[in-house]
Write a protein that holds these residues in place. Structure first.
Motif, PDB file in Angstrom:
ATOM      1  N   ILE A   1    -106.527 -12.677 -10.491  1.00  0.00           N
ATOM      2  CA  ILE A   1    -107.362 -11.562 -10.043  1.00  0.00           C
ATOM      3  C   ILE A   1    -107.423 -10.488 -11.120  1.00  0.00           C
ATOM      4  O   ILE A   1    -108.487 -10.095 -11.575  1.00  0.00           O
ATOM      5  N   TYR A   2    -106.263  -9.988 -11.500  1.00  0.00           N
ATOM      6  CA  TYR A   2    -106.130  -8.983 -12.553  1.00  0.00           C
ATOM      7  C   TYR A   2    -104.827  -9.228 -13.291  1.00  0.00           C
ATOM      8  O   TYR A   2    -103.887  -9.804 -12.750  1.00  0.00           O
ATOM      9  N   TYR A   3    -104.772  -8.722 -14.531  1.00  0.00           N
ATOM     10  CA  TYR A   3    -103.530  -8.771 -15.271  1.00  0.00           C
ATOM     11  C   TYR A   3    -103.409  -7.539 -16.165  1.00  0.00           C
ATOM     12  O   TYR A   3    -104.419  -6.907 -16.519  1.00  0.00           O
ATOM     13  N   SER A   4    -102.172  -7.256 -16.526  1.00  0.00           N
ATOM     14  CA  SER A   4    -101.880  -6.041 -17.282  1.00  0.00           C
ATOM     15  C   SER A   4    -100.782  -6.340 -18.286  1.00  0.00           C
ATOM     16  O   SER A   4     -99.735  -6.889 -17.911  1.00  0.00           O
ATOM     17  N   PHE A   5    -100.987  -5.968 -19.537  1.00  0.00           N
ATOM     18  CA  PHE A   5     -99.995  -6.254 -20.557  1.00  0.00           C
ATOM     19  C   PHE A   5     -99.101  -5.055 -20.860  1.00  0.00           C
ATOM     20  O   PHE A   5     -98.091  -5.200 -21.536  1.00  0.00           O
ATOM     21  N   ASP A   6     -99.515  -3.887 -20.438  1.00  0.00           N
ATOM     22  CA  ASP A   6     -98.631  -2.733 -20.446  1.00  0.00           C
ATOM     23  C   ASP A   6     -99.265  -1.672 -19.567  1.00  0.00           C
ATOM     24  O   ASP A   6    -100.333  -1.890 -18.994  1.00  0.00           O
ATOM     25  N   VAL A   7     -98.631  -0.544 -19.457  1.00  0.00           N
ATOM     26  CA  VAL A   7     -99.056   0.475 -18.513  1.00  0.00           C
ATOM     27  C   VAL A   7    -100.497   0.930 -18.756  1.00  0.00           C
ATOM     28  O   VAL A   7    -101.226   1.268 -17.824  1.00  0.00           O
ATOM     29  N   LYS A   8    -100.932   0.899 -19.990  1.00  0.00           N
ATOM     30  CA  LYS A   8    -102.277   1.397 -20.297  1.00  0.00           C
ATOM     31  C   LYS A   8    -103.321   0.291 -20.363  1.00  0.00           C
ATOM     32  O   LYS A   8    -104.476   0.530 -20.729  1.00  0.00           O
ATOM     33  N   ASP A   9    -102.914  -0.903 -20.027  1.00  0.00           N
ATOM     34  CA  ASP A   9    -103.795  -2.052 -20.196  1.00  0.00           C
ATOM     35  C   ASP A   9    -104.070  -2.740 -18.859  1.00  0.00           C
ATOM     36  O   ASP A   9    -103.135  -3.139 -18.169  1.00  0.00           O
TER      37      ASP A   9
ATOM     38  N   ALA B   1     -96.897 -11.790 -10.456  1.00  0.00           N
ATOM     39  CA  ALA B   1     -96.070 -12.504 -11.427  1.00  0.00           C
ATOM     40  C   ALA B   1     -95.841 -11.628 -12.643  1.00  0.00           C
ATOM     41  O   ALA B   1     -96.613 -10.700 -12.910  1.00  0.00           O
ATOM     42  N   THR B   2     -94.779 -11.922 -13.370  1.00  0.00           N
ATOM     43  CA  THR B   2     -94.488 -11.209 -14.610  1.00  0.00           C
ATOM     44  C   THR B   2     -94.190 -12.214 -15.708  1.00  0.00           C
ATOM     45  O   THR B   2     -93.806 -13.360 -15.436  1.00  0.00           O
TER      46      THR B   2
ATOM     47  N   ASP C   1     -93.223  -6.683 -19.745  1.00  0.00           N
ATOM     48  CA  ASP C   1     -94.409  -5.840 -19.911  1.00  0.00           C
ATOM     49  C   ASP C   1     -95.608  -6.390 -19.148  1.00  0.00           C
ATOM     50  O   ASP C   1     -96.460  -5.643 -18.708  1.00  0.00           O
ATOM     51  N   ARG C   2     -95.683  -7.699 -19.032  1.00  0.00           N
ATOM     52  CA  ARG C   2     -96.895  -8.327 -18.503  1.00  0.00           C
ATOM     53  C   ARG C   2     -96.768  -8.603 -17.019  1.00  0.00           C
ATOM     54  O   ARG C   2     -95.786  -9.185 -16.571  1.00  0.00           O
TER      55      ARG C   2
ATOM     56  N   GLN D   1     -98.704   1.567 -12.206  1.00  0.00           N
ATOM     57  CA  GLN D   1     -98.128   2.908 -12.101  1.00  0.00           C
ATOM     58  C   GLN D   1     -96.978   3.131 -13.076  1.00  0.00           C
ATOM     59  O   GLN D   1     -96.658   4.270 -13.446  1.00  0.00           O
ATOM     60  N   ALA D   2     -96.354   2.052 -13.455  1.00  0.00           N
ATOM     61  CA  ALA D   2     -95.209   2.101 -14.360  1.00  0.00           C
ATOM     62  C   ALA D   2     -95.015   0.695 -14.881  1.00  0.00           C
ATOM     63  O   ALA D   2     -95.645  -0.250 -14.396  1.00  0.00           O
ATOM     64  N   GLN D   3     -94.138   0.541 -15.858  1.00  0.00           N
ATOM     65  CA  GLN D   3     -93.909  -0.797 -16.381  1.00  0.00           C
ATOM     66  C   GLN D   3     -93.484  -1.753 -15.267  1.00  0.00           C
ATOM     67  O   GLN D   3     -93.856  -2.922 -15.254  1.00  0.00           O
TER      68      GLN D   3
END
Lengths: 113, 110
Positions: free
Chosen positions: A46-54, A92-93, A30-31, A69-71
């Motif tokens: 720079i940026y990070y995302s924990f799921d598609v809406k985050d 990275a994930t 997810d991350r 754009q997607a998981q």
């Protein structure tokens, strides 16, 4: 096949151009994260995302934007590239909580002239 | 002050030597610790996680000292193939962010 892929692997561009770096993963994580690496400065988030809406800013987000754009896909954009954005960029994930390791893509070497 | 600091080196050692790196971190709330290896122009890859009790994997031993806020990596019987840059990373679980050191370069020579 690599679990985390980045395109392009190398890019030379000119000041003021818009650039998009793409990251895809097949790990089911997810991350996702974007880092840049500069000599002597290590990896900086720079940026990070924990799921598609985050979407969250890291320590050096100015001049960058991202899209999840997607998981499996997380892209980084430089709206108007400048020479000091010349660097090695890594996606990275990671899975689950922060105690899990991060898996890195092979990197994109970006040169802004 | 940087979240994570490492001696950049380079550490130049002969084959068979024992070498140790330290990495200090500034936030006492850090909860997870890692050592990554990075070859020239390649991506970082996890070498080992660092547990409170310390851990060993073959020739590599990692230790955590919470009181002094540092982690260490010991490499015994160095091989030429150990030549790389070693990055430490810490994670503030509450904030789900990783902070990386700038890396310590190791050159193992014949």
């Amino acid at each position: 096949d690599a679990d985390v892929t980045q395109t392009p692997r190398n890019r030379i561009t000119k000041t003021g151009k818009r650039i998009m770096l793409e990251c895809s993963q097949t790990k089911g994580h997810d991350r996702m994260y974007w880092y840049r690496q500069d000599p002597g400065l290590g990896l900086r988030l720079i940026y990070y995302s924990f799921d598609v809406k985050d979407i969250n800013k890291g320590e050096i987000s100015d001049g960058y934007s991202v899209s999840r754009q997607a998981q499996a896909k997380f892209s980084l954009s430089l709206e108007s590239a400048i020479p000091n954005q010349t660097a090695l960029y890594f996606c990275a994930t990671s899975a689950g909580e922060g105690g899990n390791e991060q898996f890195f893509g092979p990197g994109t070497r970006l040169t802004v002239l | 002050r940087k979240e994570v600091e490492q001696d950049p080196g380079p550490f130049n050692v002969p084959e068979g030597a024992t070498v140790a790196f330290n990495c200090t971190y500034s936030n006492s709330a850090s909860q997870s610790f890692f050592w990554y290896r990075q070859d020239c122009r390649k991506e970082p890859k996890l070498l080992m996680s660092v547990y409170s009790s310390g851990n060993e994997d073959g020739r590599f031993t990692a230790q955590l000292n919470r009181a002094s806020q540092y982690i260490s990596l010991l490499i015994r019987d160095s091989k030429l193939s150990d030549s790389a840059t070693y990055l430490c990373a810490v994670n503030l679980n509450n904030f789900n962010k990783f902070y990386f050191g700038s890396g310590t370069k190791l050159n193992v020579k014949p």
